[in-house]
Design a protein around this motif. Sequence first.
Motif, PDB file in Angstrom:
ATOM      1  N   GLN A 231      27.749  64.559  73.373  1.00 10.22           N
ATOM      2  CA  GLN A 231      28.339  65.292  72.168  1.00 10.22           C
ATOM      3  C   GLN A 231      29.969  64.924  71.930  1.00 10.22           C
ATOM      4  O   GLN A 231      30.420  64.986  70.957  1.00 10.22           O
ATOM      5  CB  GLN A 231      28.076  66.704  72.166  1.00 10.22           C
ATOM      6  N   ASP A 232      30.644  64.983  73.103  1.00 14.05           N
ATOM      7  CA  ASP A 232      32.298  64.979  73.195  1.00 14.05           C
ATOM      8  C   ASP A 232      32.540  63.530  73.168  1.00 14.05           C
ATOM      9  O   ASP A 232      33.699  63.258  73.733  1.00 14.05           O
ATOM     10  CB  ASP A 232      32.724  65.761  74.439  1.00 14.05           C
ATOM     11  N   ARG A 264      39.583  68.001  76.036  1.00 12.41           N
ATOM     12  CA  ARG A 264      39.984  69.351  76.348  1.00 12.41           C
ATOM     13  C   ARG A 264      38.634  70.398  76.658  1.00 12.41           C
ATOM     14  O   ARG A 264      38.521  71.231  77.210  1.00 12.41           O
ATOM     15  CB  ARG A 264      40.907  69.733  75.503  1.00 12.41           C
ATOM     16  N   GLU A 265      37.957  69.937  75.670  1.00 12.62           N
ATOM     17  CA  GLU A 265      36.687  70.852  75.550  1.00 12.62           C
ATOM     18  C   GLU A 265      35.769  70.458  76.649  1.00 12.62           C
ATOM     19  O   GLU A 265      35.200  71.521  77.230  1.00 12.62           O
ATOM     20  CB  GLU A 265      35.815  70.474  74.138  1.00 12.62           C
ATOM     21  N   THR A 266      35.565  69.231  77.123  1.00 14.13           N
ATOM     22  CA  THR A 266      34.709  68.886  78.454  1.00 14.13           C
ATOM     23  C   THR A 266      35.412  69.573  79.724  1.00 14.13           C
ATOM     24  O   THR A 266      34.707  70.098  80.537  1.00 14.13           O
ATOM     25  CB  THR A 266      34.612  67.504  78.442  1.00 14.13           C
ATOM     26  N   VAL A 293      52.013  69.868  87.675  1.00 14.65           N
ATOM     27  CA  VAL A 293      51.377  68.693  87.263  1.00 14.65           C
ATOM     28  C   VAL A 293      52.333  68.480  86.171  1.00 14.65           C
ATOM     29  O   VAL A 293      53.180  69.310  85.527  1.00 14.65           O
ATOM     30  CB  VAL A 293      49.875  68.714  86.554  1.00 14.65           C
ATOM     31  N   PRO A 294      52.508  67.275  85.634  1.00 11.03           N
ATOM     32  CA  PRO A 294      53.459  66.823  84.352  1.00 11.03           C
ATOM     33  C   PRO A 294      53.263  67.836  83.335  1.00 11.03           C
ATOM     34  O   PRO A 294      52.115  68.224  82.871  1.00 11.03           O
ATOM     35  CB  PRO A 294      53.177  65.315  84.318  1.00 11.03           C
ATOM     36  N   ALA A 295      54.358  67.729  82.343  1.00 11.46           N
ATOM     37  CA  ALA A 295      54.234  68.609  81.150  1.00 11.46           C
ATOM     38  C   ALA A 295      53.128  67.896  80.099  1.00 11.46           C
ATOM     39  O   ALA A 295      52.942  66.705  80.113  1.00 11.46           O
ATOM     40  CB  ALA A 295      55.645  68.754  80.608  1.00 11.46           C
ATOM     41  N   GLY A 296      52.303  68.962  79.480  1.00 10.23           N
ATOM     42  CA  GLY A 296      51.410  68.304  78.750  1.00 10.23           C
ATOM     43  C   GLY A 296      49.946  68.339  79.313  1.00 10.23           C
ATOM     44  O   GLY A 296      48.890  68.038  78.415  1.00 10.23           O
ATOM     45  N   GLN A 297      49.842  68.346  80.448  1.00 11.34           N
ATOM     46  CA  GLN A 297      48.726  68.537  81.075  1.00 11.34           C
ATOM     47  C   GLN A 297      48.308  69.817  81.541  1.00 11.34           C
ATOM     48  O   GLN A 297      48.965  70.656  81.717  1.00 11.34           O
ATOM     49  CB  GLN A 297      48.563  67.476  82.579  1.00 11.34           C
ATOM     50  N   SER A 298      46.896  69.922  81.997  1.00  9.67           N
ATOM     51  CA  SER A 298      46.398  71.129  82.377  1.00  9.67           C
ATOM     52  C   SER A 298      45.572  70.799  83.815  1.00  9.67           C
ATOM     53  O   SER A 298      44.976  69.787  83.742  1.00  9.67           O
ATOM     54  CB  SER A 298      45.377  71.952  81.624  1.00  9.67           C
ATOM     55  N   ASP A 322      43.549  62.057  76.340  1.00  9.31           N
ATOM     56  CA  ASP A 322      42.013  61.683  76.081  1.00  9.31           C
ATOM     57  C   ASP A 322      41.163  61.619  77.325  1.00  9.31           C
ATOM     58  O   ASP A 322      40.051  61.306  77.223  1.00  9.31           O
ATOM     59  CB  ASP A 322      41.682  60.619  75.156  1.00  9.31           C
ATOM     60  N   THR A 323      41.591  61.851  78.586  1.00  9.51           N
ATOM     61  CA  THR A 323      41.124  61.594  79.643  1.00  9.51           C
ATOM     62  C   THR A 323      40.929  62.705  80.609  1.00  9.51           C
ATOM     63  O   THR A 323      41.950  63.631  80.831  1.00  9.51           O
ATOM     64  CB  THR A 323      41.902  60.309  80.553  1.00  9.51           C
TER      65      THR A 323
END
Length: 352
Positions: A231-232, A264-266, A293-298, A322-323
Motif C-alpha cells: 500500500q505504501d 515515514r508511515e512505514t 543522525v543528520p538533520a531531517g532524519q529520524s 523516501d528511504t
Amino acid sequence: MTEQTRTDEVTIPSQAAPERAEPTAAEPTPEEPQVAEPAAAEPRSEEPQVAEPAAVEPQVAEPVAVEPQVAEPAAAEGTSAEPAPADGVAPLPVPASPPRRRLRDRRGLRAAARWTAALLVFGVLGGAAAYGVTQPERTEIPGLRTPDDGRWTYPALKLPKLPEGAPRPMDAQHNAAGRHYADPRTLLLPAPAGAKVDRTFPDRTGWLPTADFVKVFQTSYRAELTRTLAQDTLRHIAARAWTAQDGTRTEVYLLQFATQAYARETNAGLAMSGTPAQAASTAHDEDWGFSDVPAGQSADVFDESEPRGPQHVRVAYVQAGDTVAVILLSKAGTQPAVPFHQTVKLQAQLLG
C-alpha cells in the motif's frame, strides 16, 4: 657689621651694597665710586674663579647706587670651571655627563634577558608538543593508547555521484519529496575491515524480494507488513550482509518508496510492531541519542530485552527522505553497543 674679604690690602664688599657718596655743598655732582679691582690669583682647579665686576659709570643727573658683584659659585665636579664673561652675563651651566650604569644593573639586565629567552624557548617547545599530541590518533601515542571499545574499522565513505542537476534527498527547498536520485544499492554501507561478506545475500542483482524481507520479523507481523509495503508504494529493497571478526552478523536493508510520506508511515509501523524473529521482545536503547543522525532524519533504535535467547539482537530503523533503512545485528552471547551504534550512524550519513 659687614664681613670683609681681604686680598692684597684691597677691601671687597661681599654681601652689603657700598655706601652712597655724599655730594659737596658747592657742587651736587656725586663722587665717583671707587671700585677696587681684584688682584689676579693663581689659577687653581679646586678653587672657584671670582668674576670681575663690571665698571659702573657715574650718572650726572642723580647718583645711582652701584650694586656689588657676587662671585660665581664653584663649578660642580665633572664640569669645567670657566670665568664669567666681561659683560656680566653668566654662561649656562654645562650638564655633567651621565654616570655610567653600574655593573650590578647591567648584570640584572643580562639575567632578565636570559630568563626571557628561556621562557620563549620552553613556550615554543610546549606548543609543539601539544600540537604533536593532538594531531595523531591516540592509539599511535605510546602511553596514551585508548582501550579497544569494540568499534569496527570501516573504509572511507563516499557519496555516489548524482545525475546533473539532481538535488540531495535532505534538500527540503529543492527536493520536497525527499527522493534519492542515486541507486539505493550504491547507498549501502560497505563491510568493515576483516569482515566476511555474504555473497549469496540477497543475490547477484542486489535486490531482495519482499517475501524474503518480511521473514526478518516475527510470524505474527509478516502478513500485516506485506500489506503495508504494498500500500505504501514500495519500489524495491537493496540489501547487504556480512559477519565481523567477533562473530557479529550484520544485515542492512534499504527500502525505497515513491515519496517520503510513505516512507515515514512505514517506518512508524516498523518501530511500533517490528520485532525481529530472533528476539522475544525489544525495548528502546537507552544509550542512543536522538541527535546522532543528520538533520531531517529520524532513528528508532532498539535492544533485545532480557532474558535474551542464544543470540543477542539489536535493530534500528532510520527514515531519510523516501528511504527506510533497517539495520539488524545478532551475536551469540553479548553484543556490545559501540559497533552497533557506529553502524547505524554511518548508514544514516550515507542516506543524507
